[in-house]
Write an enzyme that holds these catalytic residues in place. Structure first.
Site, PDB file in Angstrom:
ATOM      1  N   GLU A  66      12.334 -10.656  47.175  1.00  0.00           N
ATOM      2  CA  GLU A  66      11.631 -11.177  45.996  1.00  0.00           C
ATOM      3  C   GLU A  66      12.139 -10.598  44.672  1.00  0.00           C
ATOM      4  O   GLU A  66      11.356 -10.266  43.795  1.00  0.00           O
ATOM      5  CB  GLU A  66      10.121 -10.884  46.115  1.00  0.00           C
ATOM      6  CG  GLU A  66       9.510 -11.485  47.354  1.00  0.00           C
ATOM      7  CD  GLU A  66       8.077 -11.053  47.590  1.00  0.00           C
ATOM      8  OE1 GLU A  66       7.300 -11.894  48.053  1.00  0.00           O
ATOM      9  OE2 GLU A  66       7.727  -9.899  47.326  1.00  0.00           O
TER      10      GLU A  66
HETATM   11  C1  TNX Z   1       5.499 -10.520  50.460  1.00  0.00           C
HETATM   12  S1  TNX Z   1       7.463 -10.584  52.495  1.00  0.00           S
HETATM   13  C2  TNX Z   1       6.136  -9.312  50.276  1.00  0.00           C
HETATM   14  C3  TNX Z   1       5.333  -8.135  49.939  1.00  0.00           C
HETATM   15  C4  TNX Z   1       3.876  -8.444  49.861  1.00  0.00           C
HETATM   16  C5  TNX Z   1       3.506  -9.393  50.963  1.00  0.00           C
HETATM   17  C6  TNX Z   1       2.045  -9.684  51.047  1.00  0.00           C
HETATM   18  C7  TNX Z   1       8.090  -9.464  51.614  1.00  0.00           C
HETATM   19  C8  TNX Z   1       9.351  -8.938  52.075  1.00  0.00           C
HETATM   20  N1  TNX Z   1       7.457  -9.082  50.491  1.00  0.00           N
HETATM   21  O1  TNX Z   1       5.789  -7.565  48.735  1.00  0.00           O
HETATM   22  O2  TNX Z   1       3.165  -7.265  49.984  1.00  0.00           O
HETATM   23  O3  TNX Z   1       4.200 -10.600  50.758  1.00  0.00           O
HETATM   24  O4  TNX Z   1       1.746 -10.442  52.172  1.00  0.00           O
END
Ligand code: TNX
Length: 525
Positions: free
Chosen positions: A334
């Site tokens: 992300e």
């Molecule tokens: C996505 S999936 C994230 C996390 C969040 C989570 C909450 C991923 C690698 N990153 O930063 O905590 O969703 O479900």
């Protein structure tokens, strides 16, 4: 270590031989018309093969443990002494009522598997490596009555079905992730979780040590990271951090449960806590405020800045020196405020830095957009069943840890009524957690590209150990079974029954789990 003198040990083995020949005689006597004995369907993850012989082992007060690996013997004795009240002396090597041996295991069980033979008079676990003995001990505990897991002495009888189990994992990596960044959890809380997940043959503990809301480990060359960056958490609480000796204590505790710690420093995104701690890490030289909300994707290390790579080198260097396991997880998810070119450039440099410190990179699957080193391993977290960059990397030899968010994320709500957790990847009750095949899930990422599975627990809404347990159980054992058991054992109805059998154990352990309505929990659960 509680050693018995040689003289007594040889007396004990003579007694054992007599016991064994009696047992052999009993087994050799055909019981015409009797149904073929079967093992009760109570072990999670389901073993590879089980052959019952119709006998019953009963642990009695005079029992003793002989072990080739001291810490596995003392672990087993610790659990059994607490619940049975028996003395259960542990001796090194030789044989006893319960023997844990590093010789004579079938080659087929490999480095992590074991053979367990229970008879009317004895239990023998054989493995090629200590980790296999530890796994065999978990199976033995699950074959004994639930009250063995209790914290007070109860009366038994302490019986286990007789026969032979030969068992080994489908995948070498079976992980659980705990996000200690969104909310901080103490060493004792992490150790409690280690004990709980070890029961299901989880062998990697991934610690998400940094995120926008907190930096959770002391880095001596950048002290503000922990002292300032670790001073809060989601919701504005006090946060916290592990000193390096705290972290080493977690690593050692995990090792005593045959579990390897995978530390994660998430980058280049998810870095607000670091950026808030050191103004000079920011492209504009201005430190942002600490962040206690739950948004993602807004922060980034400054990719063009030379200091960024000095920073990473020093952080990874200290972490690598404290981490005996092979992996350093660099996050990489992300990074939506980093351009595609900057992102690829950054991941390429971060991989080199990890390699220079002698470690192997793990990263969320987003890293497949960069050029991966041959050893770099990607962790799939999305809700799709196609991911072209990851499929291309897999075709090129990249191994993948499977954590599809819509099946394996322990922070998703079970049902609409679940108070804790999130819903962005869907609702995940037991059948959804169990209902996918890691080796045939993602197109272009087949069985041979899959290193294993991992169940991540993000903690935006998770604050206490009770919260952790409620979200992890009973779903974590479902993911653990997908990682260990051969696909040929995959059967929803049979899984429901053996998962249900865990309920009374969790009750006796004081572990507060979600009583999914998909499972018929036995009386006493
Ligand atoms: C996505 S999936 C994230 C996390 C969040 C989570 C909450 C991923 C690698 N990153 O930063 O905590 O969703 O479900």
């Amino acid at each position: 270590m509680n050693r018995i003198p040689n003289r007594r040990r040889s007396f004990a083995s003579a007694a054992l031989l007599v016991g064994l020949s009696c047992a052999a005689y009993l087994v050799a006597t055909p019981d015409v018309g009797a149904a073929t004995p079967t093992f009760p369907n109570v072990v999670v993850p389901a073993p590879v093969s089980e052959t019952a012989d119709g006998t019953t082992f009963t642990l009695s007060s005079g029992a003793a443990i002989a072990t080739d690996v001291a810490d596995v013997g003392t672990y087993l004795a610790g659990i059994l002494r607490t619940s049975t009240g028996f003395a259960l002396p542990v001796s090194q090597g030789g044989t006893a009522t319960i023997t844990l041996s590093l010789s004579g295991a079938p080659a087929s069980v490999g480095a992590q598997g074991y053979q367990l033979v229970t008879s009317s008079s004895s239990v023998v676990v054989r493995a090629n490596q200590p980790a296999g003995l530890f796994a065999g001990v978990q199976t033995l505990l699950q074959l004994l009555p639930p009250a063995v897991m209790g914290s007070a002495v109860s009366s038994g009888p302490w019986t286990a079905p007789g026969g032979t189990i030969v068992d080994y994992p489908r995948f070498t990596y079976r992980g659980a992730m705990l996000d200690v960044a969104r909310h901080f959890f103490t060493v004792a809380q992490v150790e409690r979780y280690i004990d709980e997940i070890a029961l299901y043959k989880i062998n990697y503990l991934h610690l998400h040590l940094s995120d926008d809301q907190g930096w959770r480990i002391t880095i001596n060359s950048w002290p503000n990271l922990a002292v300032y960056g670790g001073s809060t958490e989601v919701g504005g609480g006090a946060g916290g951090y592990y000193t390096q000796s705290d972290y080493s204590a977690i690593v050692a505790y995990a090792a005593s449960r045959y579990m390897t710690v995978v530390p994660e420093i998430d980058m280049p995104g998810h870095t607000n806590a670091a950026l808030a701690s050191y103004a000079q890490l920011n492209c504009n030289g201005v430190a942002p405020n600490l962040y206690t909300g739950t948004k993602v994707g807004f922060s980034s290390l400054c990719v063009p800045l030379a200091l960024t790579y000095t920073f990473i080198d020093q952080v990874i260097g200290e972490l690598a020196a404290l981490t005996p396991g092979p992996y350093i997880h660099i996050g990489g998810d992300e990074a939506s405020s980093t351009t595609a070119a900057d992102y690829a450039n950054f991941i390429n440099q971060a991989q080199q830095i990890v390699a220079a410190h002698g470690k192997t990179v793990l990263g969320w699957h987003d890293i497949a957009k960069a050029t991966l080193l041959p050893s770099t391993t990607a962790q799939f977290w999305d809700t799709t069943t196609t991911n072209p960059p990851l499929a291309a990397a897999a075709a090129n030899g990249t191994k993948v840890v499977m954590s599809p968010a819509n099946h394996a994320y322990l922070d998703m709500k079970y049902t609409r009524k679940t108070k804790l957790g999130q819903t962005w990847a869907g609702l995940i009750d037991v059948d959804t957690a169990y209902g996918w095949n890691p080796g045939a899930y993602l197109s272009g990422v087949g069985e041979s590209s899959v290193l294993g599975v991992e169940a991540p627990l993000w903690t935006e809404t998770i604050v206490t150990s009770a919260n952790i347990e409620y979200m992890a159980f009973p779903r974590l054992p479902a993911i653990a079974e997908l990682g260990w058991s051969p696909w040929s054992t995959h059967d929803q109805t049979a899984f429901h029954a053996r998962l249900g059998a865990q309920g009374p154990r969790w009750k006796d352990m004081g572990l507060g789990y979600f009583q999914s309505t998909q499972i018929t929990w036995p009386a006493g659960s």
